[in-house]
Write a protein that holds these residues in place. Sequence first.
Motif, PDB file in Angstrom:
ATOM      1  N   LEU A  57       0.876  18.990 -10.875  1.00  0.00           N
ATOM      2  CA  LEU A  57       0.191  20.070 -10.173  1.00  0.00           C
ATOM      3  C   LEU A  57      -1.292  20.116 -10.566  1.00  0.00           C
ATOM      4  CD1 LEU A  57       0.344  22.504  -8.298  1.00  0.00           C
ATOM      5  CD2 LEU A  57       0.918  23.903 -10.282  1.00  0.00           C
ATOM      6  N   ALA A  58      -1.586  19.942 -11.831  1.00  0.00           N
ATOM      7  CA  ALA A  58      -2.983  19.965 -12.290  1.00  0.00           C
ATOM      8  C   ALA A  58      -3.759  18.802 -11.667  1.00  0.00           C
ATOM      9  CB  ALA A  58      -3.039  19.897 -13.812  1.00  0.00           C
ATOM     10  N   GLY A  59      -3.117  17.654 -11.538  1.00  0.00           N
ATOM     11  CA  GLY A  59      -3.778  16.501 -10.926  1.00  0.00           C
ATOM     12  C   GLY A  59      -4.078  16.747  -9.460  1.00  0.00           C
ATOM     13  N   ARG A  60      -3.154  17.386  -8.758  1.00  0.00           N
ATOM     14  CA  ARG A  60      -3.375  17.681  -7.337  1.00  0.00           C
ATOM     15  C   ARG A  60      -4.503  18.690  -7.154  1.00  0.00           C
ATOM     16  NH1 ARG A  60       2.321  19.177  -5.618  1.00  0.00           N
ATOM     17  NH2 ARG A  60       3.069  18.291  -7.527  1.00  0.00           N
ATOM     18  N   VAL A  61      -4.554  19.705  -8.014  1.00  0.00           N
ATOM     19  CA  VAL A  61      -5.627  20.704  -7.935  1.00  0.00           C
ATOM     20  C   VAL A  61      -6.971  20.020  -8.181  1.00  0.00           C
ATOM     21  CG1 VAL A  61      -6.597  22.744  -9.074  1.00  0.00           C
ATOM     22  CG2 VAL A  61      -4.166  22.648  -8.527  1.00  0.00           C
ATOM     23  N   ALA A  62      -7.045  19.112  -9.155  1.00  0.00           N
ATOM     24  CA  ALA A  62      -8.286  18.390  -9.442  1.00  0.00           C
ATOM     25  C   ALA A  62      -8.693  17.529  -8.255  1.00  0.00           C
ATOM     26  CB  ALA A  62      -8.112  17.538 -10.695  1.00  0.00           C
ATOM     27  N   ASP A  63      -7.725  16.913  -7.583  1.00  0.00           N
ATOM     28  CA  ASP A  63      -8.034  16.102  -6.396  1.00  0.00           C
ATOM     29  C   ASP A  63      -8.629  16.960  -5.300  1.00  0.00           C
ATOM     30  OD1 ASP A  63      -7.084  13.882  -7.685  1.00  0.00           O
ATOM     31  OD2 ASP A  63      -5.156  13.830  -6.623  1.00  0.00           O
ATOM     32  N   TRP A  64      -8.062  18.157  -5.079  1.00  0.00           N
ATOM     33  CA  TRP A  64      -8.599  19.047  -4.042  1.00  0.00           C
ATOM     34  C   TRP A  64     -10.014  19.499  -4.394  1.00  0.00           C
ATOM     35  CZ3 TRP A  64      -7.436  19.562   0.724  1.00  0.00           C
ATOM     36  CH2 TRP A  64      -6.137  19.339   1.170  1.00  0.00           C
ATOM     37  N   GLU A  65     -10.239  19.823  -5.651  1.00  0.00           N
ATOM     38  CA  GLU A  65     -11.580  20.261  -6.054  1.00  0.00           C
ATOM     39  C   GLU A  65     -12.599  19.147  -5.896  1.00  0.00           C
ATOM     40  OE1 GLU A  65     -10.978  21.741 -10.002  1.00  0.00           O
ATOM     41  OE2 GLU A  65     -10.184  23.651  -9.289  1.00  0.00           O
ATOM     42  N   ALA A  66     -12.203  17.903  -6.078  1.00  0.00           N
ATOM     43  CA  ALA A  66     -13.110  16.773  -5.899  1.00  0.00           C
ATOM     44  C   ALA A  66     -13.437  16.563  -4.426  1.00  0.00           C
ATOM     45  CB  ALA A  66     -12.491  15.508  -6.495  1.00  0.00           C
ATOM     46  N   VAL A  67     -12.526  16.887  -3.533  1.00  0.00           N
ATOM     47  CA  VAL A  67     -12.711  16.653  -2.101  1.00  0.00           C
ATOM     48  C   VAL A  67     -13.477  17.797  -1.436  1.00  0.00           C
ATOM     49  CG1 VAL A  67     -11.439  16.415   0.068  1.00  0.00           C
ATOM     50  CG2 VAL A  67     -10.675  15.187  -1.937  1.00  0.00           C
ATOM     51  N   GLN A 103       0.833  -1.208   0.000  1.00  0.00           N
ATOM     52  CA  GLN A 103       0.000   0.000   0.000  1.00  0.00           C
ATOM     53  C   GLN A 103       0.868   1.259   0.000  1.00  0.00           C
ATOM     54  OE1 GLN A 103      -3.235   0.415  -0.366  1.00  0.00           O
ATOM     55  NE2 GLN A 103      -2.978   2.635  -0.235  1.00  0.00           N
ATOM     56  N   THR A 104       1.932   1.260   0.835  1.00  0.00           N
ATOM     57  CA  THR A 104       2.835   2.411   0.887  1.00  0.00           C
ATOM     58  C   THR A 104       3.524   2.598  -0.451  1.00  0.00           C
ATOM     59  OG1 THR A 104       3.208   1.941   3.213  1.00  0.00           O
ATOM     60  CG2 THR A 104       4.750   3.443   2.166  1.00  0.00           C
ATOM     61  N   ASP A 105       3.922   1.496  -1.057  1.00  0.00           N
ATOM     62  CA  ASP A 105       4.596   1.576  -2.345  1.00  0.00           C
ATOM     63  C   ASP A 105       3.672   2.181  -3.399  1.00  0.00           C
ATOM     64  OD1 ASP A 105       6.808   1.142  -4.021  1.00  0.00           O
ATOM     65  OD2 ASP A 105       5.833  -0.648  -4.854  1.00  0.00           O
ATOM     66  N   ARG A 106       2.405   1.757  -3.411  1.00  0.00           N
ATOM     67  CA  ARG A 106       1.444   2.322  -4.376  1.00  0.00           C
ATOM     68  C   ARG A 106       1.241   3.814  -4.131  1.00  0.00           C
ATOM     69  NH1 ARG A 106      -1.550  -2.673  -3.740  1.00  0.00           N
ATOM     70  NH2 ARG A 106      -2.628  -1.679  -1.999  1.00  0.00           N
ATOM     71  N   THR A 107       1.137   4.184  -2.862  1.00  0.00           N
ATOM     72  CA  THR A 107       0.923   5.585  -2.520  1.00  0.00           C
ATOM     73  C   THR A 107       2.102   6.444  -2.969  1.00  0.00           C
ATOM     74  OG1 THR A 107      -0.346   4.893  -0.597  1.00  0.00           O
ATOM     75  CG2 THR A 107       0.418   7.176  -0.630  1.00  0.00           C
ATOM     76  N   LEU A 108       3.325   5.969  -2.700  1.00  0.00           N
ATOM     77  CA  LEU A 108       4.508   6.740  -3.084  1.00  0.00           C
ATOM     78  C   LEU A 108       4.644   6.858  -4.593  1.00  0.00           C
ATOM     79  CD1 LEU A 108       7.112   5.466  -0.488  1.00  0.00           C
ATOM     80  CD2 LEU A 108       5.945   7.660  -0.518  1.00  0.00           C
ATOM     81  N   ARG A 109       4.337   5.770  -5.303  1.00  0.00           N
ATOM     82  CA  ARG A 109       4.413   5.834  -6.765  1.00  0.00           C
ATOM     83  C   ARG A 109       3.374   6.811  -7.325  1.00  0.00           C
ATOM     84  NH1 ARG A 109       7.416   1.555  -9.147  1.00  0.00           N
ATOM     85  NH2 ARG A 109       7.986   0.007  -7.597  1.00  0.00           N
ATOM     86  N   ALA A 110       2.160   6.746  -6.774  1.00  0.00           N
ATOM     87  CA  ALA A 110       1.102   7.651  -7.252  1.00  0.00           C
ATOM     88  C   ALA A 110       1.465   9.098  -6.960  1.00  0.00           C
ATOM     89  CB  ALA A 110      -0.225   7.286  -6.594  1.00  0.00           C
ATOM     90  N   ARG A 111       2.057   9.354  -5.804  1.00  0.00           N
ATOM     91  CA  ARG A 111       2.453  10.708  -5.441  1.00  0.00           C
ATOM     92  C   ARG A 111       3.544  11.217  -6.376  1.00  0.00           C
ATOM     93  NH1 ARG A 111       3.892  11.219   0.621  1.00  0.00           N
ATOM     94  NH2 ARG A 111       1.703  10.711   0.807  1.00  0.00           N
TER      95      ARG A 111
END
Length: 189
Positions: free
Chosen positions: A141-151, A128-136
Amino acid sequence: MSASTLERTARSRRSRTRSRSVNGRPALALSALKPHQYDLRPACASLICPDCKTWVPITGLQTKKPKLVPHDNGRAGKDAAVRCRLGSNRLVTVNVTVKKWQERLEDGGAETASRQATVVLPKAFSPQTDRTLRARAERTLAGRVADWEAVLPRVADADKNRRAVPAGDRPTEGPAVPLKTLHPKRPAR
């Protein structure tokens, strides 16, 4: 007048202590110092002054009263010349032979050379940690902004639920909530 073409050299002088003044502190014993803190080679007998941590020559090594040269405690060419009051003209007790000093120095060198640096192994990651680190690492930046807008709508709902007051004048557990603001009055004097 014609200038002399001969090169002038200083005449050799006897090695002796130049100053008769002696520091009032007790003599500094070489056996109390570590072997890397002093040098007993005849060409450059010196030690690290315990007070100002600078290398200082020892004068009169062959005489009855060897002592430290009067010295400054600043760095040469960098700091102001301030005389080391505690270490200048301090007597030195030479109670170590050159042979014994060399043996101690070589033993210390052999001991430190045999040491090996420990290799720090990284801790194994869970899947799980490995998946999280790879995804991060893959997010932009655009992906992170979209994630915040979804939350954000879910965060607004949680805040609204937190501000909601339960029905009635009493919480489900605990004493009744006072509806009138209490203003205690001080007793008259």
